[in-house]
Design a protein around this motif. Structure first.
Motif, short mmCIF file in Angstrom:
data_model
loop_
_atom_site.label_atom_id
_atom_site.label_comp_id
_atom_site.label_asym_id
_atom_site.label_seq_id
_atom_site.Cartn_x
_atom_site.Cartn_y
_atom_site.Cartn_z
N MET A 178 0.85 -1.15 0.00
CA MET A 178 -0.13 -0.04 0.09
C MET A 178 0.97 0.98 -0.10
O MET A 178 1.46 1.62 1.09
CB MET A 178 -0.94 0.01 1.20
CG MET A 178 -1.80 -1.18 1.34
SD MET A 178 -2.87 -1.46 0.00
CE MET A 178 -2.44 -2.99 -0.79
N PRO A 179 1.10 1.84 -1.12
CA PRO A 179 2.20 3.05 -1.28
C PRO A 179 1.29 4.05 -0.86
O PRO A 179 0.22 4.23 -0.88
CB PRO A 179 2.21 3.27 -2.87
CG PRO A 179 2.03 1.89 -3.44
CD PRO A 179 0.58 1.30 -2.61
N THR A 180 1.98 5.24 -0.30
CA THR A 180 1.50 6.39 -0.02
C THR A 180 1.37 7.34 -1.07
O THR A 180 1.39 7.06 -2.46
CB THR A 180 2.50 6.99 1.15
OG1 THR A 180 1.91 8.42 1.69
CG2 THR A 180 3.83 7.47 0.58
N ASN A 181 1.31 8.59 -1.06
CA ASN A 181 1.30 9.55 -2.07
C ASN A 181 2.52 9.29 -2.98
O ASN A 181 3.38 9.75 -2.37
CB ASN A 181 0.81 10.88 -1.79
CG ASN A 181 -0.47 10.97 -0.97
OD1 ASN A 181 -1.53 10.95 -1.44
ND2 ASN A 181 -0.49 11.38 0.22
N LEU A 182 2.46 9.21 -4.04
CA LEU A 182 3.61 9.27 -5.03
C LEU A 182 3.71 10.20 -5.96
O LEU A 182 2.76 11.04 -6.26
CB LEU A 182 3.42 7.62 -5.93
CG LEU A 182 3.52 6.39 -4.83
CD1 LEU A 182 3.16 5.21 -5.80
CD2 LEU A 182 4.43 6.28 -4.08
N TYR A 183 5.07 10.34 -6.37
CA TYR A 183 5.31 11.57 -7.47
C TYR A 183 6.44 11.12 -8.27
O TYR A 183 7.31 10.31 -7.74
CB TYR A 183 5.38 12.78 -6.78
CG TYR A 183 6.65 13.18 -6.10
CD1 TYR A 183 7.53 13.46 -6.61
CD2 TYR A 183 6.74 12.63 -5.04
CE1 TYR A 183 8.70 13.83 -5.87
CE2 TYR A 183 8.01 12.62 -4.15
CZ TYR A 183 8.72 13.32 -4.43
OH TYR A 183 10.01 13.43 -3.88
N GLY A 184 6.83 11.66 -9.33
CA GLY A 184 7.87 11.63 -10.02
C GLY A 184 7.90 11.50 -11.45
O GLY A 184 6.71 11.72 -11.97
N PRO A 185 8.97 11.11 -12.39
CA PRO A 185 8.69 11.06 -13.67
C PRO A 185 7.66 10.11 -14.27
O PRO A 185 7.61 9.02 -13.56
CB PRO A 185 10.24 10.50 -14.06
CG PRO A 185 11.26 10.67 -12.92
CD PRO A 185 10.40 10.79 -11.60
N GLY A 186 7.01 10.49 -15.03
CA GLY A 186 5.95 9.58 -15.71
C GLY A 186 4.68 10.08 -14.89
O GLY A 186 3.63 9.34 -15.16
N ASP A 187 4.59 10.99 -14.10
CA ASP A 187 3.29 11.55 -13.38
C ASP A 187 2.45 12.25 -14.20
O ASP A 187 2.92 12.55 -15.44
CB ASP A 187 3.75 12.34 -12.37
CG ASP A 187 2.74 12.23 -11.00
OD1 ASP A 187 1.64 11.84 -11.30
OD2 ASP A 187 3.23 12.62 -9.92
N ASN A 188 1.10 12.16 -13.81
CA ASN A 188 0.03 12.70 -14.59
C ASN A 188 0.12 14.32 -14.36
O ASN A 188 -0.40 14.66 -13.07
CB ASN A 188 -1.33 12.06 -14.33
CG ASN A 188 -2.55 12.66 -14.97
OD1 ASN A 188 -2.45 13.49 -15.96
ND2 ASN A 188 -3.59 12.36 -14.51
N PHE A 189 -0.01 15.15 -15.21
CA PHE A 189 -0.08 16.65 -15.11
C PHE A 189 -1.25 17.41 -15.64
O PHE A 189 -1.33 18.49 -15.78
CB PHE A 189 1.22 17.37 -15.61
CG PHE A 189 2.58 17.08 -14.85
CD1 PHE A 189 3.10 18.03 -13.93
CD2 PHE A 189 3.03 15.94 -14.83
CE1 PHE A 189 4.01 17.99 -13.24
CE2 PHE A 189 4.18 15.64 -14.10
CZ PHE A 189 4.77 16.85 -13.30
N ASP A 190 -2.10 16.36 -15.89
CA ASP A 190 -3.72 16.91 -16.58
C ASP A 190 -4.29 17.39 -15.43
O ASP A 190 -4.43 17.10 -14.42
CB ASP A 190 -4.31 15.67 -17.03
CG ASP A 190 -5.58 16.20 -17.68
OD1 ASP A 190 -6.78 16.57 -16.90
OD2 ASP A 190 -5.57 16.23 -18.89
N PRO A 191 -4.80 18.81 -15.76
CA PRO A 191 -5.34 19.68 -14.79
C PRO A 191 -6.57 19.09 -14.07
O PRO A 191 -7.01 19.28 -12.96
CB PRO A 191 -5.79 21.08 -15.67
CG PRO A 191 -4.76 20.97 -16.89
CD PRO A 191 -4.61 19.60 -17.32
#
Length: 327
Positions: A178-191
């Motif tokens: 169960m991951p926490t909030n993730l971010y990094g390369p490949g993330d979704n930047f759609d508004p």
């Protein structure tokens, strides 16, 4: 029967995924899946993938046929329909139905194909809205969920129970993380569909470029969130595949959190925006706090390596590069 290993040291735990094994990564083009592919390839594993236009993972028949044809040694189920509060509120049917179909197809298909090892990736939103902090894995199903992402959370809870059921009925060496909030390369930047951190990066970047005097953000800024760089998650996934074989899910995080207001200030600095920040308190905050108890993972020897500021800077640089390629 398999045994639970969280109390053992990494040195004494048996390797459950042998070197050079063939691993199918479901969802390899997403934020999590792409990071898992990088990590596996770097460690010498043979990575198997299949593009969405060739295999719809919601289709149980075709997914089962594919898995029986390639017969991987292990599967990492990173495929999912994901999004932030707006996306969850707008498309609740798709968030529960698509995720249930993907999970049923891949997990059942893997078992039918004789796959020995499977890692199912859920989400920290499975825990009750008012769970104790930090949240232990034992908090699952002990209270009401956060209403803004209930359909997605219920789908992920069903996946955990499905994994547990295959272990109990068939002795399958399948596990959940169960991951926490993730971010990094490949993330979704759609508004409309992005999570909070990439949404903040884009908002502050565009405000700087246009010279806007202020950026107004949803909510009060008071909820606290934990963030883990996706490359650190990928390292944790590999560790779990190699060393963990317990029935209970394993939380994956960094063990610390911060208010969204502080996160916004950090992103503001990284992107170079010099205007003010306002807060629209008529919009929902979501869960007040969501910090994971990561003691089970820490006992296996995991320590994240990427700081939040450095990770945000890397993610911003990656997005700028991608953005430039599209313009």
């Amino acid at each position: 029967m398999t045994t639970d290993l969280p109390g053992r040291s990494p040195e004494s735990a048996p390797s459950l995924l042998r070197s050079g094994a063939r691993v199918f990564v479901a969802g390899h083009r997403g934020l999590v899946g792409s990071a898992v592919v990088r990590s596996l390839a770097a460690e010498g594993y043979e990575v198997l993938t299949r593009d969405r236009d060739r295999l719809d993972l919601r289709d149980g028949v075709r997914t089962g046929e594919f898995l029986r044809a390639v017969r991987p040694d292990a599967v990492v189920l990173a495929a999912a329909r994901v999004g932030g509060i707006m996306a969850n509120s707008t498309y609740p049917v798709q968030f529960i139905e698509d995720n249930l179909r993907i999970q049923l197809s891949v997990i059942a298909g893997a078992h039918a194909a004789g796959v020995q090892r499977l890692l199912f990736l859920g989400s920290s939103c499975i825990y009750p809205r008012l769970a104790p902090q930090p949240i232990p894995e034992s908090a699952l199903l002990t209270g009401a969920l956060e209403p803004t992402n209930e359909p997605y959370a219920l789908a992920k809870i069903a996946g955990i129970v499905q994994i547990r059921s295959y272990r109990r009925q068939y002795g399958a060496s399948y596990i959940s993380a169960m991951p926490t909030n993730l971010y990094g390369p490949g993330d979704n930047f759609d508004p409309e569909t992005s999570h909070v951190l990439p949404a903040l990066i884009r908002r502050f970047h565009e405000a700087r470029v246009t010279g806007a005097p202020q950026v107004t953000l949803w909510g009060s800024g008071s909820p606290r969130r934990e963030f883990l760089h996706v490359d650190d998650l990928a390292a944790a996934c590999l560790l779990l595949l190699e060393r963990y074989d317990g029935e209970e899910p394993v939380n994956v995080g960094c063990g610390s959190d911060l208010p969204i207001r502080e996160l916004a200030s950090l992103v503001r600095d990284v992107t170079g925006f010099r205007g003010s920040v306002g807060w629209d308190t008529s919009k929902p905050d979501g869960t007040p706090r969501k910090l994971l108890d990561v003691s089970r993972l820490t006992a296996l020897g995991f320590t994240p390596r990427i700081t939040l500021r450095d990770g945000i800077a890397r993610t911003y640089a990656w997005w700028l590069e991608q953005h430039a390629e599209r313009t």
